[in-house]
Structure formats: structure tokens, C-alpha cells
Design an enzyme around this catalytic site. Structure first.
Site, PDB file in Angstrom:
ATOM      1  N   TYR A  53       0.692  -1.168  -0.103  1.00 31.43           N
ATOM      2  CA  TYR A  53      -0.019  -0.019  -0.023  1.00 31.43           C
ATOM      3  C   TYR A  53       0.942   1.222  -0.018  1.00 31.43           C
ATOM      4  O   TYR A  53       0.414   2.328  -0.410  1.00 31.43           O
ATOM      5  CB  TYR A  53      -0.997  -0.012   1.197  1.00 31.43           C
ATOM      6  CG  TYR A  53      -1.873  -1.011   1.366  1.00 31.43           C
ATOM      7  CD1 TYR A  53      -2.163  -1.934   0.455  1.00 31.43           C
ATOM      8  CD2 TYR A  53      -2.573  -1.321   2.660  1.00 31.43           C
ATOM      9  CE1 TYR A  53      -3.052  -2.884   0.710  1.00 31.43           C
ATOM     10  CE2 TYR A  53      -3.215  -2.303   3.021  1.00 31.43           C
ATOM     11  CZ  TYR A  53      -3.756  -3.212   1.676  1.00 31.43           C
ATOM     12  OH  TYR A  53      -4.452  -4.097   1.983  1.00 31.43           O
ATOM     13  N   HIS A 116       0.315 -11.635   2.720  1.00 34.23           N
ATOM     14  CA  HIS A 116      -0.841 -10.851   1.892  1.00 34.23           C
ATOM     15  C   HIS A 116      -1.707 -11.771   1.002  1.00 34.23           C
ATOM     16  O   HIS A 116      -2.992 -11.694   0.729  1.00 34.23           O
ATOM     17  CB  HIS A 116      -0.190  -9.754   1.313  1.00 34.23           C
ATOM     18  CG  HIS A 116      -1.208  -8.476   0.859  1.00 34.23           C
ATOM     19  ND1 HIS A 116      -0.624  -7.162   0.882  1.00 34.23           N
ATOM     20  CD2 HIS A 116      -2.436  -8.446   0.735  1.00 34.23           C
ATOM     21  CE1 HIS A 116      -1.490  -6.423   0.625  1.00 34.23           C
ATOM     22  NE2 HIS A 116      -2.807  -7.240   0.433  1.00 34.23           N
ATOM     23  N   GLU A 264     -14.121  12.653   7.982  1.00 33.85           N
ATOM     24  CA  GLU A 264     -14.211  12.391   9.600  1.00 33.85           C
ATOM     25  C   GLU A 264     -15.723  12.005   9.717  1.00 33.85           C
ATOM     26  O   GLU A 264     -15.587  11.131  10.754  1.00 33.85           O
ATOM     27  CB  GLU A 264     -13.808  13.841  10.012  1.00 33.85           C
ATOM     28  CG  GLU A 264     -13.672  13.557  11.637  1.00 33.85           C
ATOM     29  CD  GLU A 264     -12.981  14.934  12.050  1.00 33.85           C
ATOM     30  OE1 GLU A 264     -12.782  14.660  13.551  1.00 33.85           O
ATOM     31  OE2 GLU A 264     -12.971  16.002  11.562  1.00 33.85           O
ATOM     32  N   ARG A 266     -17.930  10.231   8.256  1.00 34.59           N
ATOM     33  CA  ARG A 266     -18.039   8.934   7.935  1.00 34.59           C
ATOM     34  C   ARG A 266     -17.187   7.897   8.642  1.00 34.59           C
ATOM     35  O   ARG A 266     -17.631   6.693   9.170  1.00 34.59           O
ATOM     36  CB  ARG A 266     -17.540   8.456   6.574  1.00 34.59           C
ATOM     37  CG  ARG A 266     -18.912   9.012   5.691  1.00 34.59           C
ATOM     38  CD  ARG A 266     -18.528   8.566   4.161  1.00 34.59           C
ATOM     39  NE  ARG A 266     -19.519   9.232   3.240  1.00 34.59           N
ATOM     40  CZ  ARG A 266     -19.450   9.233   1.933  1.00 34.59           C
ATOM     41  NH1 ARG A 266     -18.383   8.836   1.334  1.00 34.59           N
ATOM     42  NH2 ARG A 266     -20.422   9.859   1.214  1.00 34.59           N
ATOM     43  N   ARG A 268     -16.563   8.462  12.023  1.00 34.92           N
ATOM     44  CA  ARG A 268     -17.532   8.427  13.099  1.00 34.92           C
ATOM     45  C   ARG A 268     -18.499   7.444  13.059  1.00 34.92           C
ATOM     46  O   ARG A 268     -19.005   6.721  13.905  1.00 34.92           O
ATOM     47  CB  ARG A 268     -17.595   9.702  13.783  1.00 34.92           C
ATOM     48  CG  ARG A 268     -16.577  10.567  14.188  1.00 34.92           C
ATOM     49  CD  ARG A 268     -16.911  11.660  14.786  1.00 34.92           C
ATOM     50  NE  ARG A 268     -15.664  12.484  15.123  1.00 34.92           N
ATOM     51  CZ  ARG A 268     -14.887  12.400  16.179  1.00 34.92           C
ATOM     52  NH1 ARG A 268     -15.460  11.563  17.143  1.00 34.92           N
ATOM     53  NH2 ARG A 268     -13.965  13.046  16.256  1.00 34.92           N
ATOM     54  N   ASN A 270     -18.932   4.935  10.764  1.00 34.42           N
ATOM     55  CA  ASN A 270     -18.596   3.581  10.727  1.00 34.42           C
ATOM     56  C   ASN A 270     -18.240   2.970  12.063  1.00 34.42           C
ATOM     57  O   ASN A 270     -18.294   1.783  12.131  1.00 34.42           O
ATOM     58  CB  ASN A 270     -17.465   3.427   9.927  1.00 34.42           C
ATOM     59  CG  ASN A 270     -17.799   3.776   8.355  1.00 34.42           C
ATOM     60  OD1 ASN A 270     -18.836   3.825   7.975  1.00 34.42           O
ATOM     61  ND2 ASN A 270     -16.766   4.333   7.630  1.00 34.42           N
ATOM     62  N   GLU A 277     -29.002  -3.706  17.254  1.00 30.95           N
ATOM     63  CA  GLU A 277     -28.673  -5.039  16.652  1.00 30.95           C
ATOM     64  C   GLU A 277     -29.632  -5.382  15.488  1.00 30.95           C
ATOM     65  O   GLU A 277     -30.713  -4.731  15.406  1.00 30.95           O
ATOM     66  CB  GLU A 277     -28.358  -6.252  17.612  1.00 30.95           C
ATOM     67  CG  GLU A 277     -29.871  -6.445  18.285  1.00 30.95           C
ATOM     68  CD  GLU A 277     -29.682  -7.424  19.392  1.00 30.95           C
ATOM     69  OE1 GLU A 277     -30.713  -8.025  19.543  1.00 30.95           O
ATOM     70  OE2 GLU A 277     -28.470  -7.679  19.925  1.00 30.95           O
TER      71      GLU A 277
END
Length: 318
Positions: A53, A116, A264, A266, A268, A270, A277
Site C-alpha cells: 500500500y 498478503h 471524518e 463517515r 465516526r 462507521n 442490533e
């Protein structure tokens, strides 16, 4: 793995259940550094990188900056995963590759070091496109013995694999002195990995899910997850986003998950997958979604290489 948010620790080796992915197309060190700092502020403690990466260095810079600023007390507050690239998947190259990763990160150890892919290439081949002549046979035993040495030296607190089929995982477990702690594989509602999950549960191998949202926007990803009518309907009924429903579903399987966003808000969003549930009816609806693997990894298939078809690479499991 224990329940909880980004900082929740796993029972065996302290892996937080939610991690931030950092795979990007092309070197972007400064955006990565800033994103990791924002993620730490938001509550992320698990960061997933790889030699391939080219994001190890900015993650290390962000970690050091977070310690200096007091955002975290020390490096030990973070869980860092990195991965051995295919061109270093040779017995004598594994330890030097990890040492290079640690130099990039400016750290004394990684928390988790993963193979990997079950693929070996000629040394020095880091960048696509790859040619048929780049691929060489993958000596699983030799590579894993070198991974075990990395663990014994304390340079990798835990070791594992990525993209291993049931057959390959069984083969590895048949001779491993130190069993893999993790198999990081694609998991999402359109590729649920039921057979592999059952095997991993039986053998005590933790699944870590990558591309839980389908990797839309990447060169190999798909919008089939985020565009699912089933998931959209469930999200609307619960007042959640489709992404949150997907991540909650993965979370409820007992998996660790790696999700990537540099926004930022998104980040939070996520993390907001605890405290609620899915219902049993919703789980059953998700279970009925037609299955199709998204990351098929055709780039590793070659008429002149060890894997001459997708069936060879995935052992007929896709």
C-alpha cells in the site's frame, strides 16, 4: 473477540474489532497522515496497512505525532497490522521485509503481520501490471516458518494470513508450529464466507473482514453491496445507513472488520455499530442475498504461473 467499539480488545491478542484500512491507489502520504490522526481522535485504535500500500510511513508519522500531542499515551495504545508482499514471500526475504516495514513505521514491532496472498513473485516485483514471468511457486511451509521466526523474535506480536481458502488454511494448519491467529479475507453481505467462517471457528482462527462495503470505487470493487435493495430497506427501517447495516452484520458474525474512509464524519458513522442490533428476520433476509465474490484476484492467474485459473487460486471455493 470481545464486543465493543473501535477500542474493544480481542480475547487472544488484543485486536480491536474495528480497524481503519489504508489501501490507496498511488502514494498519498500527507492525506494518509492527516486521516490517521483524525481517526485516532474519532476513537480508532486499529490501523491496517501493507508494504504494497505504501502507507506504512505516514501511519508511523501519525502515531508518533499522536503520542507527542497526548491523543494517545504511547505506541502500545495502537494495534498495527501490516502485510508481507508477494515478491518477499520467500524464506530468506520474510524477515528483511518485516524489518523494512518496521523501519517505515518507525516502530519496534507490529501487532499483527500477515502473508498478503498465497502467492510468490520474483523479488523486486512490487508494482502492477505483473507479467506471466513474475509468478513463481508459493512455498507455503518455507514462508510460514520464516513468519514464525518473526514472531519468536518479538517483531510481530501475532502472525496470520490473508486470502487463504479453506483448503489452503487446512494445509497450513497441518504443519504450523505457531498457528495463524487471523485469516483476513473479503467478507460482506454479498460474499458471506459461511464455509470458511465455520472452519475458522472450529480451528480458532479469527476472521478479519476486508471490503465489508464492497470496495466500490476501487479498480476491482463493486457497488453491489451498497446498492442492495435488501440492505437499503433494512437501513431505512432502522434509521441507519447502508454502510452501518453492513458493518453491523459483519460485527455480529464475530469478525474483526477493516473499513476505509478519510472523511471524518463517515469515520465516526462507521464506528456507530454498537448499542443496536439486527433482528432475526433482518439477518435471514441478508442470508438470502445472492452470493458472488467481488475480489477475484485475476491478476494472479496466468497460463505460465502456479495458478492457471481462478479455481486453482481459490481451490474451487468461489
Amino acid at each position: 473477540m470481545s464486543d465493543g467499539g473501535a477500542g474493544a480488545k480481542g480475547a487472544g491478542f488484543g485486536m480491536p474489532r474495528v480497524g481503519m484500512g489504508t489501501a490507496v491507489q498511488g502514494p498519498r502520504p500527507e492525506p494518509i497522515r492527516r486521516a490517521v490522526l483524525k481517526a485516532i481522535e474519532a476513537g480508532y485504535r486499529h490501523f491496517d496497512t501493507a508494504a504494497h500500500y505504501e502507507t506504512e510511513a505516514p501511519i508511523g508519522e501519525a502515531a508518533a505525532e499522536a503520542v507527542r500531542s497526548g491523543a494517545i499515551a504511547s505506541r502500545a495504545d495502537l494495534f498495527i497490522t501490516s502485510k508481507l508482499w508477494c515478491s518477499d514471500a520467500h524464506r530468506d526475504r520474510v524477515l528483511p521485509a518485516l524489518r523494512q516495514t518496521l523501519w517505515n513505521l518507525q516502530m519496534e514491532y507490529v501487532d499483527l503481520y500477515l502473508v498478503h496472498w498465497p502467492v510468490s513473485m520474483k523479488p523486486g516485483r512490487y508494482k502492477a501490471p505483473f507479467t506471466a514471468d513474475d509468478f513463481v511457486p508459493f512455498d507455503m511451509r518455507a514462508v510460514w516458518e520464516a513468519m514464525e521466526e518473526c514472531h519468536r523474535l518479538g517483531l510481530a506480536k501475532a502472525i496470520g494470513v490473508c486470502n487463504f481458502s479453506c483448503k489452503k488454511l487446512d494445509t497450513l494448519l497441518s504443519f504450523a508450529t505457531i498457528p495463524p491467529a487471523v485469516n483476513q479475507v473479503e467478507v460482506n453481505p454479498v460474499w458471506q464466507q459461511r464455509k470458511l467462517r465455520e472452519l475458522c471457528r472450529e480451528k480458532g482462527v479469527q476472521i478479519c473482514a476486508y471490503s465489508p462495503l464492497g470496495a466500490s470505487g476501487t479498480h476491482w470493487g463493486s457497488d453491489s453491496v451498497m446498492a442492495s435493495a435488501v440492505l437499503r430497506d433494512i437501513a431505512q427501517s432502522k434509521g441507519k445507513t447502508v454502510a452501518q447495516v453492513c458493518l453491523r452484520w459483519v460485527y455480529e458474525q464475530g469478525d474483526c472488520l477493516i473499513v476505509k474512509s478519510f472523511d471524518e464524519a463517515r469515520m465516526r458513522e462507521n464506528l456507530d455499530i454498537v448499542g443496536w442490533e439486527l433482528t432475526e428476520e433482518e439477518r435471514q433476509r441478508i442470508a438470502g442475498i445472492p452470493q458472488r465474490k467481488i475480489n477475484r484476484a485475476l491478476r494472479f492467474v496466468s497460463d505460465h504461473g502456479p495458478y492457471k485459473s481462478l479455481d486453482d487460486l481459490w481451490d474451487g471455493e468461489i
